[in-house]
Design a protein around this motif. Structure first.
Motif, PDB file in Angstrom:
ATOM      1  N   GLN A 254       0.832  -1.198   0.000  1.00 32.58           N
ATOM      2  CA  GLN A 254       0.000   0.000   0.000  1.00 32.58           C
ATOM      3  C   GLN A 254       0.867   1.249   0.000  1.00 32.58           C
ATOM      4  O   GLN A 254       0.540   2.256  -0.632  1.00 32.58           O
ATOM      5  CB  GLN A 254      -0.914  -0.005   1.234  1.00 32.58           C
ATOM      6  N   LYS A 255       2.001   1.149   0.685  1.00 34.38           N
ATOM      7  CA  LYS A 255       2.939   2.273   0.769  1.00 34.38           C
ATOM      8  C   LYS A 255       3.781   2.381  -0.494  1.00 34.38           C
ATOM      9  O   LYS A 255       4.137   3.480  -0.931  1.00 34.38           O
ATOM     10  CB  LYS A 255       3.837   2.078   1.986  1.00 34.38           C
ATOM     11  N   TYR A 256       4.112   1.224  -1.083  1.00 37.00           N
ATOM     12  CA  TYR A 256       4.948   1.175  -2.284  1.00 37.00           C
ATOM     13  C   TYR A 256       4.223   0.374  -3.374  1.00 37.00           C
ATOM     14  O   TYR A 256       4.610  -0.748  -3.705  1.00 37.00           O
ATOM     15  CB  TYR A 256       6.296   0.530  -1.976  1.00 37.00           C
ATOM     16  N   PRO A 257       3.173   0.923  -3.973  1.00 40.62           N
ATOM     17  CA  PRO A 257       2.332   0.132  -4.879  1.00 40.62           C
ATOM     18  C   PRO A 257       3.035  -0.336  -6.149  1.00 40.62           C
ATOM     19  O   PRO A 257       2.628  -1.335  -6.740  1.00 40.62           O
ATOM     20  CB  PRO A 257       1.172   1.084  -5.213  1.00 40.62           C
ATOM     21  N   ASP A 258       4.081   0.386  -6.581  1.00 38.51           N
ATOM     22  CA  ASP A 258       4.776  -0.053  -7.788  1.00 38.51           C
ATOM     23  C   ASP A 258       5.470  -1.396  -7.606  1.00 38.51           C
ATOM     24  O   ASP A 258       5.858  -2.035  -8.592  1.00 38.51           O
ATOM     25  CB  ASP A 258       5.807   0.996  -8.223  1.00 38.51           C
ATOM     26  N   ASN A 259       5.643  -1.825  -6.362  1.00 34.77           N
ATOM     27  CA  ASN A 259       6.285  -3.112  -6.100  1.00 34.77           C
ATOM     28  C   ASN A 259       5.331  -4.293  -6.231  1.00 34.77           C
ATOM     29  O   ASN A 259       5.757  -5.445  -6.096  1.00 34.77           O
ATOM     30  CB  ASN A 259       6.893  -3.117  -4.689  1.00 34.77           C
ATOM     31  N   ARG A 260       4.066  -4.032  -6.481  1.00 38.24           N
ATOM     32  CA  ARG A 260       3.106  -5.142  -6.525  1.00 38.24           C
ATOM     33  C   ARG A 260       3.435  -6.137  -7.637  1.00 38.24           C
ATOM     34  O   ARG A 260       3.190  -7.335  -7.490  1.00 38.24           O
ATOM     35  CB  ARG A 260       1.680  -4.610  -6.696  1.00 38.24           C
ATOM     36  N   LEU A 261       3.970  -5.665  -8.764  1.00 36.36           N
ATOM     37  CA  LEU A 261       4.320  -6.590  -9.846  1.00 36.36           C
ATOM     38  C   LEU A 261       5.418  -7.547  -9.390  1.00 36.36           C
ATOM     39  O   LEU A 261       5.330  -8.760  -9.616  1.00 36.36           O
ATOM     40  CB  LEU A 261       4.759  -5.823 -11.088  1.00 36.36           C
ATOM     41  N   ALA A 262       6.459  -7.017  -8.756  1.00 41.97           N
ATOM     42  CA  ALA A 262       7.547  -7.872  -8.267  1.00 41.97           C
ATOM     43  C   ALA A 262       7.046  -8.848  -7.212  1.00 41.97           C
ATOM     44  O   ALA A 262       7.454 -10.020  -7.183  1.00 41.97           O
ATOM     45  CB  ALA A 262       8.681  -7.014  -7.709  1.00 41.97           C
ATOM     46  N   ILE A 263       6.145  -8.382  -6.353  1.00 43.77           N
ATOM     47  CA  ILE A 263       5.594  -9.260  -5.313  1.00 43.77           C
ATOM     48  C   ILE A 263       4.748 -10.359  -5.945  1.00 43.77           C
ATOM     49  O   ILE A 263       4.860 -11.538  -5.596  1.00 43.77           O
ATOM     50  CB  ILE A 263       4.769  -8.433  -4.300  1.00 43.77           C
ATOM     51  N   GLY A 264       3.886  -9.970  -6.898  1.00 42.05           N
ATOM     52  CA  GLY A 264       3.062 -10.969  -7.573  1.00 42.05           C
ATOM     53  C   GLY A 264       3.896 -11.993  -8.310  1.00 42.05           C
ATOM     54  O   GLY A 264       3.619 -13.200  -8.250  1.00 42.05           O
ATOM     55  N   ALA A 265       4.930 -11.544  -9.018  1.00 40.42           N
ATOM     56  CA  ALA A 265       5.802 -12.475  -9.737  1.00 40.42           C
ATOM     57  C   ALA A 265       6.517 -13.409  -8.762  1.00 40.42           C
ATOM     58  O   ALA A 265       6.711 -14.594  -9.064  1.00 40.42           O
ATOM     59  CB  ALA A 265       6.811 -11.697 -10.566  1.00 40.42           C
ATOM     60  N   ALA A 266       6.905 -12.895  -7.605  1.00 38.06           N
ATOM     61  CA  ALA A 266       7.571 -13.733  -6.613  1.00 38.06           C
ATOM     62  C   ALA A 266       6.611 -14.780  -6.051  1.00 38.06           C
ATOM     63  O   ALA A 266       6.999 -15.934  -5.822  1.00 38.06           O
ATOM     64  CB  ALA A 266       8.141 -12.873  -5.491  1.00 38.06           C
ATOM     65  N   TYR A 267       5.369 -14.395  -5.842  1.00 37.87           N
ATOM     66  CA  TYR A 267       4.373 -15.380  -5.391  1.00 37.87           C
ATOM     67  C   TYR A 267       4.230 -16.498  -6.426  1.00 37.87           C
ATOM     68  O   TYR A 267       4.126 -17.680  -6.076  1.00 37.87           O
ATOM     69  CB  TYR A 267       3.024 -14.708  -5.157  1.00 37.87           C
ATOM     70  N   VAL A 268       4.219 -16.132  -7.709  1.00 40.19           N
ATOM     71  CA  VAL A 268       4.182 -17.163  -8.745  1.00 40.19           C
ATOM     72  C   VAL A 268       5.438 -18.027  -8.661  1.00 40.19           C
ATOM     73  O   VAL A 268       5.381 -19.252  -8.761  1.00 40.19           O
ATOM     74  CB  VAL A 268       4.053 -16.524 -10.146  1.00 40.19           C
ATOM     75  N   GLY A 269       6.584 -17.378  -8.446  1.00 35.85           N
ATOM     76  CA  GLY A 269       7.848 -18.094  -8.393  1.00 35.85           C
ATOM     77  C   GLY A 269       7.943 -19.099  -7.266  1.00 35.85           C
ATOM     78  O   GLY A 269       8.615 -20.129  -7.410  1.00 35.85           O
ATOM     79  N   ILE A 270       7.273 -18.827  -6.155  1.00 37.66           N
ATOM     80  CA  ILE A 270       7.313 -19.781  -5.031  1.00 37.66           C
ATOM     81  C   ILE A 270       6.011 -20.589  -4.933  1.00 37.66           C
ATOM     82  O   ILE A 270       5.728 -21.205  -3.911  1.00 37.66           O
ATOM     83  CB  ILE A 270       7.642 -19.088  -3.700  1.00 37.66           C
ATOM     84  N   HIS A 271       5.235 -20.564  -6.016  1.00 36.96           N
ATOM     85  CA  HIS A 271       4.069 -21.439  -6.195  1.00 36.96           C
ATOM     86  C   HIS A 271       2.888 -21.074  -5.297  1.00 36.96           C
ATOM     87  O   HIS A 271       2.010 -21.907  -5.077  1.00 36.96           O
ATOM     88  CB  HIS A 271       4.461 -22.909  -5.957  1.00 36.96           C
ATOM     89  N   LEU A 272       2.805 -19.826  -4.837  1.00 34.32           N
ATOM     90  CA  LEU A 272       1.634 -19.368  -4.085  1.00 34.32           C
ATOM     91  C   LEU A 272       0.764 -18.558  -5.048  1.00 34.32           C
ATOM     92  O   LEU A 272       0.670 -17.337  -4.989  1.00 34.32           O
ATOM     93  CB  LEU A 272       2.067 -18.531  -2.879  1.00 34.32           C
ATOM     94  N   TYR A 273       0.120 -19.296  -5.936  1.00 30.74           N
ATOM     95  CA  TYR A 273      -0.541 -18.671  -7.077  1.00 30.74           C
ATOM     96  C   TYR A 273      -1.745 -17.828  -6.671  1.00 30.74           C
ATOM     97  O   TYR A 273      -1.976 -16.753  -7.237  1.00 30.74           O
ATOM     98  CB  TYR A 273      -0.950 -19.749  -8.088  1.00 30.74           C
TER      99      TYR A 273
END
Length: 588
Positions: A435-454
């Motif tokens: 919420q504080k750093y919304p531009d990071n949501r893409l990196a966070i989402g991609a990381a969730y995919v990367g660790i299989h938390l789809y």
């Protein structure tokens, strides 16, 4: 379109009165060093557009500077049509349409100018930052490219018509070549030879790697069918729909000026370079200190040491040059930022131990800056020192608990170390700061995919896509959301729409073809699934998921032998993949 930039007179007026002589009677007046940070193979410099900070690629191969559609949208830059519907031609036999953006205020190298024009490509790759600085700005000066030390220097020479301008080389062993191009805004081109055959090379920092044309390679006696030549897949140029195939071969000799590189691997491809035979890319610039003298119509360069062409296999013996083997580093870093920039250049060349040493100096000079610790941690991880990397990540988070890039990077390390709970905790913390750093949501989402938390990935990607209607990373975001749903086997209609949207933005991208192949496998559209996997594997032949997915599709079509062969090949590449596939319901 008539080139126009109001930056030229302002920069010229800003030159320091105190220059320094390159030779008796010659005075080189210069601006302060322009800081350059290497992000992978890209040389990035800061600038401001209408008061907003931006990051621009230095692209010596571009005739005109450019701006991304995202920056135009964000900063409300005035946009108009180009005269005569002109196009920008690039490698790969493709054209890209453009419009013209006019920045009311543009600040480059600390100097402000008004109503500068930039081209705006309709298709802008995700790694293009906010734009590029091309020859309409760079071509007005004598420019030194010292990427290894993280600097560009702009000069205004006086009385230097016949002087040797390689002022940093006291031994005078530098190489000098004449600039062959003479048209306004034309990138610098010079003569060289490959295996004894004369060629024309174009100095192009916008190309990550040096690359030879297919026809020039053939004249040098190297063809794709020759023994020892390997396929390197496909890549694309300025027009992303202009993909071309590339190969890697070993060449006995590459000569330019007084320098010879022997027995070196080089990439070559089916590319159209508009009069040139070869691009000398960012790898060549990283291994050399180069001064392009537009006033003398000459290029001076010295060798820094190490591999020249940034390939996975370094040349057995790189340089044979007059006098000495490498230039002396006379302009090394003097502050923390300088050490960090040099470290970034060394990471780009995979000189990880030296990069870590530079970052250690940066940390000693600025111990409260978490970014230097973060970068050293990344370099240590890349250097197979995970315990040191994790210690640096912990130190970052002690200084700045909401440093999202560190939380994301550490999650990947924990996942690779088979500590999924710690990885999940780090990403949950990162998501809490989104919420504080919304531009990071893409990196966070991609990381969730990367660790299989789809399931956790999809909300992050939803919010990022909604907040970025124009952005060079939208294709990657659509692909990640498509992949997440494909792995879950849920909302496959939405997954297919996302993959189609990604491929519309990045036609032929093998990662996106792989994702769509999985969606089509899930929906039972086996022929189209196999076609996508075939296309992906032509570009990346040894991708385990593509082989596995194609194998499953072939088995379901009744092609047992071919299907089992693909699955066996995938398991040989990634032994964990069959278990991962089984966990999401994909079994032979």
């Amino acid at each position: 379109m008539k080139p126009r930039s109001n930056l030229f007179p302002l920069l010229a007026a800003a030159f320091a009165l105190l220059g320094f002589p390159a030779q008796a009677g010659c005075n080189l007046q210069k601006l302060p060093d322009l800081p350059v940070t290497m992000k992978g193979p890209r040389a990035i410099v800061p600038a401001k557009v209408n008061g907003a900070n931006g990051l621009f690629i230095i692209d010596t191969g571009a005739f005109f500077s450019s701006m991304s559609p995202a920056l135009v949208e964000k900063d409300k830059v005035k946009l108009g049509a180009s005269e005569f519907g002109l196009t920008v031609s690039g490698v790969g036999r493709g054209d890209a349409q453009y419009a013209v953006a006019t920045a009311q205020n543009f600040v480059f190298d600390g100097q402000s100018s008004h109503y500068n024009e930039f081209i705006v490509l309709q298709d802008t790759p995700g790694d293009s930052q906010d734009g590029s600085i091309g020859q309409n700005i760079l071509g007005a000066f004598d420019v030194e490219y010292d990427f290894a030390n993280g600097a560009i220097r702009l000069f205004h020479p006086s009385g230097c018509r016949d002087a040797d301008l390689a002022y940093w080389d006291a031994s005078q062993t530098d190489s000098v070549v004449d600039i062959a191009s003479d048209r306004p805004l034309q990138p610098a081109m010079a003569s060289a030879s490959i295996n004894g055959v004369k060629i024309h090379v174009l100095f192009d920092t916008g190309s990550p790697r040096s690359i030879l044309s297919l026809s020039a390679a053939a004249r040098a006696g190297i063809r794709p069918s020759d023994p020892g030549v390997t396929s390197s897949g496909y890549t694309s140029g300025v027009a992303r729909r202009s993909q071309f195939r590339i190969w890697t071969g070993r060449f006995a000799s590459f000569k330019i000026g007084g320098e010879e590189i022997k027995n070196t691997p080089l990439q070559f491809g089916d590319i159209d370079l508009s009069g040139a035979d070869m691009l000398l890319g960012a790898d060549f610039f990283l291994s050399h200190r180069i001064l392009v003298s537009n006033s003398q119509h000459k290029i001076y360069f010295t060798y820094n040491g190490g591999p020249v062409f940034n390939l996975d296999t370094a040349p057995e013996r790189t340089i044979a040059a007059a006098g000495s083997s490498a230039a002396v580093d006379s302009d090394g870093p003097r502050d923390a930022a300088g050490y960090a920039r040099r470290a970034a250049a060394r990471v780009s060349r995979r000189e990880l131990a030296d990069a870590i040493a530079d970052l250690t100096q940066a940390i000693a000079l600025a111990p409260a800056d978490p970014d230097y610790l973060y970068e050293r941690g990344r370099a240590e991880i890349a250097n197979r020192q995970p315990s040191l990397g994790l210690a640096d990540f912990a130190a970052v988070l002690k200084l700045k608990p909401d440093h999202v890039p560190t939380l994301v990077a550490r999650a990947y390390v924990y996942w690779a170390a088979r500590q999924p709970d710690q990885a999940k905790a780090d990403l949950a913390a990162a998501a809490g700061f989104a919420q504080k750093y919304p531009d990071n949501r893409l990196a966070i989402g991609a990381a969730y995919v990367g660790i299989h938390l789809y399931r956790d990935a999809i909300p992050q990607l939803d919010q990022w896509i909604a907040a970025h209607p124009v952005d060079g990373h939208r294709a990657a975001a659509f692909n990640e959301r498509c992949r997440a749903r494909a792995q879950l086997g849920a909302e496959l209609d939405k997954a297919l729409a996302d993959c189609n949207a990604a491929l519309k933005l990045e036609p032929g991208d093998p990662t996106m073809l792989d994702s769509r192949g999985l969606v089509l496998l899930r929906t039972g559209d086996l022929d189209k699934s196999i076609a996508d996997y075939d296309a992906a594997l032509r570009l990346r032949p040894n991708t385990a998921w593509s082989l596995y997915g194609r194998g499953l599709a072939k088995l379901r079509k009744g092609h047992a032998a071919d299907g089992q062969a693909d699955i066996a090949a995938a398991a040989a590449i990634n032994p964990r993949l069959p278990d991962e596939a089984r966990a999401i319901g994909l079994t032979p």
